[in-house]
Design a protein around this motif. Structure first.
Motif, PDB file in Angstrom:
ATOM      1  N   LEU A 298       0.868  -1.175   0.000  1.00 32.41           N
ATOM      2  CA  LEU A 298       0.000   0.000   0.000  1.00 32.41           C
ATOM      3  C   LEU A 298       0.900   1.219   0.000  1.00 32.41           C
ATOM      4  O   LEU A 298       1.767   1.356   0.876  1.00 32.41           O
ATOM      5  CB  LEU A 298      -0.903   0.005   1.240  1.00 32.41           C
ATOM      6  N   GLU A 299       0.713   2.077  -0.960  1.00 27.92           N
ATOM      7  CA  GLU A 299       1.524   3.291  -1.087  1.00 27.92           C
ATOM      8  C   GLU A 299       3.009   2.952  -1.180  1.00 27.92           C
ATOM      9  O   GLU A 299       3.865   3.674  -0.655  1.00 27.92           O
ATOM     10  CB  GLU A 299       1.269   4.224   0.107  1.00 27.92           C
ATOM     11  N   GLY A 300       3.317   1.826  -1.841  1.00 21.86           N
ATOM     12  CA  GLY A 300       4.702   1.418  -2.014  1.00 21.86           C
ATOM     13  C   GLY A 300       5.338   0.801  -0.789  1.00 21.86           C
ATOM     14  O   GLY A 300       6.554   0.557  -0.764  1.00 21.86           O
ATOM     15  N   ILE A 301       4.541   0.524   0.251  1.00 22.88           N
ATOM     16  CA  ILE A 301       5.051  -0.043   1.497  1.00 22.88           C
ATOM     17  C   ILE A 301       4.398  -1.399   1.741  1.00 22.88           C
ATOM     18  O   ILE A 301       3.201  -1.570   1.499  1.00 22.88           O
ATOM     19  CB  ILE A 301       4.733   0.894   2.688  1.00 22.88           C
ATOM     20  N   ARG A 302       5.191  -2.359   2.212  1.00 25.86           N
ATOM     21  CA  ARG A 302       4.620  -3.667   2.539  1.00 25.86           C
ATOM     22  C   ARG A 302       3.679  -3.518   3.737  1.00 25.86           C
ATOM     23  O   ARG A 302       4.080  -3.041   4.802  1.00 25.86           O
ATOM     24  CB  ARG A 302       5.718  -4.679   2.869  1.00 25.86           C
ATOM     25  N   VAL A 303       2.425  -3.922   3.541  1.00 28.95           N
ATOM     26  CA  VAL A 303       1.415  -3.776   4.581  1.00 28.95           C
ATOM     27  C   VAL A 303       1.811  -4.553   5.832  1.00 28.95           C
ATOM     28  O   VAL A 303       1.620  -4.081   6.968  1.00 28.95           O
ATOM     29  CB  VAL A 303       0.035  -4.241   4.066  1.00 28.95           C
ATOM     30  N   GLN A 304       2.378  -5.740   5.641  1.00 28.86           N
ATOM     31  CA  GLN A 304       2.778  -6.550   6.788  1.00 28.86           C
ATOM     32  C   GLN A 304       3.794  -5.813   7.652  1.00 28.86           C
ATOM     33  O   GLN A 304       3.681  -5.782   8.885  1.00 28.86           O
ATOM     34  CB  GLN A 304       3.366  -7.891   6.316  1.00 28.86           C
ATOM     35  N   ASP A 305       4.800  -5.210   7.035  1.00 25.69           N
ATOM     36  CA  ASP A 305       5.828  -4.485   7.788  1.00 25.69           C
ATOM     37  C   ASP A 305       5.240  -3.278   8.506  1.00 25.69           C
ATOM     38  O   ASP A 305       5.577  -3.001   9.665  1.00 25.69           O
ATOM     39  CB  ASP A 305       6.951  -4.037   6.853  1.00 25.69           C
ATOM     40  N   ALA A 306       4.377  -2.533   7.812  1.00 23.20           N
ATOM     41  CA  ALA A 306       3.764  -1.358   8.420  1.00 23.20           C
ATOM     42  C   ALA A 306       2.905  -1.742   9.622  1.00 23.20           C
ATOM     43  O   ALA A 306       2.907  -1.054  10.654  1.00 23.20           O
ATOM     44  CB  ALA A 306       2.926  -0.615   7.386  1.00 23.20           C
ATOM     45  N   ALA A 307       2.170  -2.858   9.507  1.00 24.63           N
ATOM     46  CA  ALA A 307       1.328  -3.323  10.617  1.00 24.63           C
ATOM     47  C   ALA A 307       2.185  -3.775  11.798  1.00 24.63           C
ATOM     48  O   ALA A 307       1.849  -3.518  12.960  1.00 24.63           O
ATOM     49  CB  ALA A 307       0.415  -4.454  10.142  1.00 24.63           C
ATOM     50  N   LYS A 308       3.301  -4.441  11.507  1.00 22.24           N
ATOM     51  CA  LYS A 308       4.205  -4.860  12.583  1.00 22.24           C
ATOM     52  C   LYS A 308       4.748  -3.651  13.341  1.00 22.24           C
ATOM     53  O   LYS A 308       4.904  -3.694  14.567  1.00 22.24           O
ATOM     54  CB  LYS A 308       5.366  -5.671  12.004  1.00 22.24           C
ATOM     55  N   MET A 309       5.037  -2.585  12.613  1.00 15.80           N
ATOM     56  CA  MET A 309       5.529  -1.384  13.275  1.00 15.80           C
ATOM     57  C   MET A 309       4.493  -0.843  14.243  1.00 15.80           C
ATOM     58  O   MET A 309       4.822  -0.358  15.338  1.00 15.80           O
ATOM     59  CB  MET A 309       5.892  -0.328  12.229  1.00 15.80           C
ATOM     60  N   GLY A 310       3.218  -0.921  13.887  1.00 18.32           N
ATOM     61  CA  GLY A 310       2.162  -0.500  14.798  1.00 18.32           C
ATOM     62  C   GLY A 310       2.143  -1.339  16.064  1.00 18.32           C
ATOM     63  O   GLY A 310       1.934  -0.821  17.171  1.00 18.32           O
ATOM     64  N   ALA A 311       2.371  -2.655  15.913  1.00 17.53           N
ATOM     65  CA  ALA A 311       2.433  -3.541  17.081  1.00 17.53           C
ATOM     66  C   ALA A 311       3.604  -3.175  17.978  1.00 17.53           C
ATOM     67  O   ALA A 311       3.494  -3.197  19.209  1.00 17.53           O
ATOM     68  CB  ALA A 311       2.542  -5.000  16.621  1.00 17.53           C
TER      69      ALA A 311
END
Length: 426
Positions: free
Chosen positions: A389-402
């Protein structure tokens, strides 16, 4: 009475240490980090990542990531299941009776609130964002028992009834999380007939090595048969059954890290439990507690590698999914716990523990917003690494939120001060 600091030092610091190393490594040399994570240990093996070869046959590759997340993490979830099982089945179990009613309502709110915030904000961001992130709705529902319990003691003090309430909520949250993982996040195409293997071995090991020896010992005060089974067979029948059950989950398409759950209830257990942080728990010698004690240090090491293999996210990956997960935890969890806890305590007249105020529910919700371990795990199974999403891996972005959910600890301390929480010593 409680061995919290020892538990946190061993369990939490190793996990945090692995996560910090992963973060540094991934941001210094992302290529070598990901090569390490996906290192192939055994090619064309009976377990591992399944994919089709050129001939159209199923081919499995055992990688380091699969070994830790899908195989070894089964022992972590088995320990969590043990605590949940005892809380439900034992006569003095913490999730039995009226005393558990309000915490269970609050748990439901603490899971629904994050889902509403996560999906609601995703819808506001547009259909593209919603379609990309909607599968991660369960990520912000998690509560990390160890970290939340530690922060709860710092905010309320060891003797405050809110700490016990928080622990009940976290255990119930874990139970619901296990169900969510099993139902909504299958690891592959479902083949439910394989669950007959898991159910069959669980039933067989219970009948042959638990129920039958006890039946044969009726009238025998020395419990000769049960003692022989315990002395000479020990945990081996349950380990073999666990391995077969794990394989059944893998082939059924359910996440294999949950594969030991059917076997946990079959293991002989004490008639009471003192709780995961209680010193008295170390003196229980039934087989279930003996196995848990034996797994303590191995699971600590497993959690270090779990943090190392899952928390390696580049800071450039921060994006919409990061804030959706974080706001789901920091906003949805406290509001859900407060609203549902209030409804249970007052309109439904289920009440609160003596010495606990309604406003304490808000503080508890802030503490419970620390998702970390289970949120990381759900993020790793909710999204395929290729989804962007927006050039960013959704999995990585979600992990950062965790990972950012640790900020809930600071928020909980501040909210506790604002709400004038009075610490109570044990």
């Amino acid at each position: 009475m409680y061995r919290v600091w020892n538990f946190v030092t061993n369990y939490s610091l190793l996990l945090i240490g692995g996560a910090i190393i992963a973060l540094v490594w991934a941001n210094v040399d992302a290529h070598s980090y990901h090569d390490f994570v996906e290192m192939v240990l055994i090619d064309d093996f009976i377990i591992g990542h399944a994919h089709l070869d050129e001939a159209g046959n199923v081919h499995r590759t055992l990688t380091l990531h699969y070994l830790v997340n899908d195989v070894l993490m089964a022992f972590f979830f088995a320990i969590a299941a043990k605590e949940v099982w005892e809380a439900i089945i034992l006569k003095n179990g913490s999730l039995r009776g009226k005393k558990a009613a309000t915490p269970l309502f609050a748990t439901a709110g603490g899971m629904l609130g994050p889902i509403v915030v996560y999906l609601g904000l995703a819808m506001l961001l547009g259909s593209d964002t919603f379609n990309a992130v909607s599968r991660g709705w369960a990520i912000p529902t998690a509560t990390d028992i160890a970290f939340s319990y530690l922060v709860g003691r710092l905010v309320f003090g060891a003797g405050h009834p809110a700490v016990r309430f928080l622990l009940l909520l976290a255990i119930a949250d874990d139970a619901a999380g296990l169900i969510i993982l099993a139902i909504f996040y299958p690891s592959g195409e479902l083949a439910p007939e394989w669950l007959l293997l898991s159910a069959g071995v669980a039933l067989a090991v219970f009948v042959l090595f638990n129920w039958l020896p006890r039946v044969m010992d009726r009238g025998d005060q020395l419990r000769t048969k049960s003692s022989w089974v315990r002395k000479y067979l020990s945990f081996w029948p349950y380990l073999i059954a666990g391995a077969l059950s794990w394989y059944g989950f893998q082939e059924a398409g359910l996440h294999p890290a949950l594969g030991l759950l059917p076997v946990v209830p079959t293991i002989p257990h004490a008639d009471r439990a003192f709780g995961i942080f209680s010193e008295a728990e170390t003196y229980l010698t039934d087989l279930l507690n003996t196995i848990e004690h034996a797994l303590k240090h191995p699971v600590e090491i497993i959690l270090f590698f779990f943090g190392l293999l899952n928390a390696g996210v580049e800071f450039a990956s921060i994006g919409s999914p990061t804030w959706l997960v974080l706001f789901g935890l920091l906003l949805g969890k406290p509001m859900g716990v407060l609203i549902f806890g209030y409804i249970a305590a007052h309109p439904l007249r289920l009440g609160l523990p003596a010495g606990m105020r309604t406003i304490d529910l808000l503080v508890i919700g802030c503490v419970a917003a620390i998702g970390f371990t289970v949120s990381l795990f759900v993020a790793s199974v909710a999204f395929d690494g290729s989804v962007q999403l927006e050039g960013i891996r959704v999995q990585d972005a979600a992990k950062m939120g965790a990972l950012f959910s640790f900020s809930a600890a600071i928020i909980a301390i501040v909210v506790g001060k604002i709400c004038r929480v009075e610490k109570q010593k044990a």
